[in-house]
Design a protein around this motif. Sequence first.
Motif, PDB file in Angstrom:
ATOM      1  N   ALA A 157     -56.962  10.049 -61.302  1.00  0.00           N
ATOM      2  CA  ALA A 157     -56.505   9.251 -60.178  1.00  0.00           C
ATOM      3  C   ALA A 157     -56.560  10.400 -59.106  1.00  0.00           C
ATOM      4  CB  ALA A 157     -55.231   8.912 -60.265  1.00  0.00           C
ATOM      5  N   ALA A 158     -56.938   9.959 -57.795  1.00  0.00           N
ATOM      6  CA  ALA A 158     -57.012  10.723 -56.489  1.00  0.00           C
ATOM      7  C   ALA A 158     -55.781  10.149 -55.404  1.00  0.00           C
ATOM      8  CB  ALA A 158     -58.351  10.773 -55.635  1.00  0.00           C
ATOM      9  N   THR A 159     -54.885  11.030 -54.957  1.00  0.00           N
ATOM     10  CA  THR A 159     -53.913  10.386 -53.980  1.00  0.00           C
ATOM     11  C   THR A 159     -53.862  11.025 -52.570  1.00  0.00           C
ATOM     12  OG1 THR A 159     -52.444  10.155 -55.876  1.00  0.00           O
ATOM     13  CG2 THR A 159     -51.342  10.276 -53.853  1.00  0.00           C
TER      14      THR A 159
ATOM     15  N   ILE B 135     -45.302  16.227 -49.849  1.00  0.00           N
ATOM     16  CA  ILE B 135     -44.412  15.649 -50.903  1.00  0.00           C
ATOM     17  C   ILE B 135     -45.160  14.505 -51.540  1.00  0.00           C
ATOM     18  CG2 ILE B 135     -42.282  14.749 -51.531  1.00  0.00           C
ATOM     19  CD1 ILE B 135     -41.052  16.376 -49.099  1.00  0.00           C
ATOM     20  N   LEU B 136     -45.414  14.373 -52.609  1.00  0.00           N
ATOM     21  CA  LEU B 136     -46.030  13.256 -53.238  1.00  0.00           C
ATOM     22  C   LEU B 136     -45.103  12.246 -53.408  1.00  0.00           C
ATOM     23  CD1 LEU B 136     -48.198  15.078 -56.255  1.00  0.00           C
ATOM     24  CD2 LEU B 136     -49.058  13.973 -54.033  1.00  0.00           C
ATOM     25  N   GLY B 137     -45.571  10.889 -53.208  1.00  0.00           N
ATOM     26  CA  GLY B 137     -44.635   9.826 -53.365  1.00  0.00           C
ATOM     27  C   GLY B 137     -44.597   9.321 -51.941  1.00  0.00           C
TER      28      GLY B 137
ATOM     29  N   ALA C 146     -53.993   1.726 -56.101  1.00  0.00           N
ATOM     30  CA  ALA C 146     -52.319   1.726 -56.515  1.00  0.00           C
ATOM     31  C   ALA C 146     -51.802   2.697 -55.320  1.00  0.00           C
ATOM     32  CB  ALA C 146     -52.336   2.383 -57.771  1.00  0.00           C
ATOM     33  N   VAL C 147     -50.334   2.565 -55.385  1.00  0.00           N
ATOM     34  CA  VAL C 147     -49.462   3.529 -54.479  1.00  0.00           C
ATOM     35  C   VAL C 147     -48.707   4.115 -55.458  1.00  0.00           C
ATOM     36  CG1 VAL C 147     -49.717   1.980 -52.474  1.00  0.00           C
ATOM     37  CG2 VAL C 147     -48.024   1.581 -54.123  1.00  0.00           C
ATOM     38  N   LEU C 148     -48.467   5.629 -55.013  1.00  0.00           N
ATOM     39  CA  LEU C 148     -47.363   6.509 -55.691  1.00  0.00           C
ATOM     40  C   LEU C 148     -46.112   6.611 -55.337  1.00  0.00           C
ATOM     41  CD1 LEU C 148     -47.105   8.601 -58.046  1.00  0.00           C
ATOM     42  CD2 LEU C 148     -48.119  10.182 -56.522  1.00  0.00           C
TER      43      LEU C 148
ATOM     44  N   LYS D 194     -53.276  19.945 -56.057  1.00  0.00           N
ATOM     45  CA  LYS D 194     -52.560  19.574 -55.058  1.00  0.00           C
ATOM     46  C   LYS D 194     -52.786  20.495 -53.882  1.00  0.00           C
ATOM     47  CE  LYS D 194     -48.168  18.533 -52.757  1.00  0.00           C
ATOM     48  NZ  LYS D 194     -48.280  19.439 -51.907  1.00  0.00           N
ATOM     49  N   SER D 195     -53.147  20.044 -52.678  1.00  0.00           N
ATOM     50  CA  SER D 195     -53.584  20.810 -51.563  1.00  0.00           C
ATOM     51  C   SER D 195     -52.605  20.701 -50.417  1.00  0.00           C
ATOM     52  CB  SER D 195     -55.012  20.381 -50.778  1.00  0.00           C
ATOM     53  OG  SER D 195     -54.735  19.132 -49.991  1.00  0.00           O
ATOM     54  N   SER D 196     -52.490  21.388 -49.337  1.00  0.00           N
ATOM     55  CA  SER D 196     -51.744  21.494 -48.150  1.00  0.00           C
ATOM     56  C   SER D 196     -52.592  20.352 -47.254  1.00  0.00           C
ATOM     57  CB  SER D 196     -51.727  22.608 -47.345  1.00  0.00           C
ATOM     58  OG  SER D 196     -53.018  23.014 -47.098  1.00  0.00           O
ATOM     59  N   LEU D 197     -51.968  19.963 -46.082  1.00  0.00           N
ATOM     60  CA  LEU D 197     -52.807  19.048 -45.503  1.00  0.00           C
ATOM     61  C   LEU D 197     -54.034  19.270 -44.956  1.00  0.00           C
ATOM     62  CD1 LEU D 197     -49.558  17.922 -42.974  1.00  0.00           C
ATOM     63  CD2 LEU D 197     -50.732  16.483 -45.018  1.00  0.00           C
ATOM     64  N   VAL D 198     -54.972  18.506 -45.173  1.00  0.00           N
ATOM     65  CA  VAL D 198     -56.407  18.972 -44.828  1.00  0.00           C
ATOM     66  C   VAL D 198     -56.718  17.627 -44.032  1.00  0.00           C
ATOM     67  CG1 VAL D 198     -56.914  20.299 -46.598  1.00  0.00           C
ATOM     68  CG2 VAL D 198     -57.477  17.741 -46.771  1.00  0.00           C
ATOM     69  N   ASP D 199     -57.953  18.043 -43.176  1.00  0.00           N
ATOM     70  CA  ASP D 199     -58.775  17.021 -42.358  1.00  0.00           C
ATOM     71  C   ASP D 199     -60.163  16.269 -43.109  1.00  0.00           C
ATOM     72  OD1 ASP D 199     -59.670  15.188 -40.493  1.00  0.00           O
ATOM     73  OD2 ASP D 199     -59.993  16.705 -38.957  1.00  0.00           O
TER      74      ASP D 199
END
Length: 218
Positions: free
Chosen positions: A77-79, A85-87, A107-109, A172-177
């Motif tokens: 899966a890709a979120t 923070i995941l979720g 889906a939503v996590l 898991k990355s930091s924020l990216v564009d």
Amino acid sequence: MTTAAAAVAPPITLDNNVTTLLTAINRADCGNEQLCAAQPSDCDPSTSSSCFFLAAKQSSGSNFDFGLSGESDGYIAATLSLDNILGGNDTTYVCANNNGVVKFFGAVLDNGKLTLRDLPVDSVKGKITGKKIQCTFSATVPAQRTIASISISTGPFDSSTDALGDPITHFKSSLVDLENANPTVTNELSTTSHAITIQQSLTQALLFTVGVLGLTML
């Protein structure tokens, strides 16, 4: 005269039927035409079995073409998360091994659980090779999520009930564009793991030194 707004493609209409992916996902256009995230960082999903990989390429506006690859007995899966923070009902795209063929889910996590949700996705293609799951799809990303933290996870899948088990995050990355193909996207989990390993090693060395000094003083 065509305006910029008129030139933007409309949102995608849901069609999650899966056709066969005829070519392997690869990293040839990474950093040039598509943003890529991978663990290990330099792995190529077309040749490596132990490669978790996600590619995102903007087609128009908030519409993106995605490629997702990784090994799992259940699903990959890709979120996309608005923060680090995941979720929090994060948009998640799931490709599952349904008895040897790919089955796609939106889906939503939230709180470590995946809940099925219809998402604007079409042109889904997939294939299974051993434990490797590969799928490509087009999706309309919520406008606020074009700047997002990317994560790649795997988990168990029950083909008889379509139940998705709890995800295990591998990247898991930091924020990216997502609209910018150039940045190098790094795995924060690897950095954290490396830091923990160093800290544990230093602690063990300190305890060993203290123990030796204690014995010499007896």
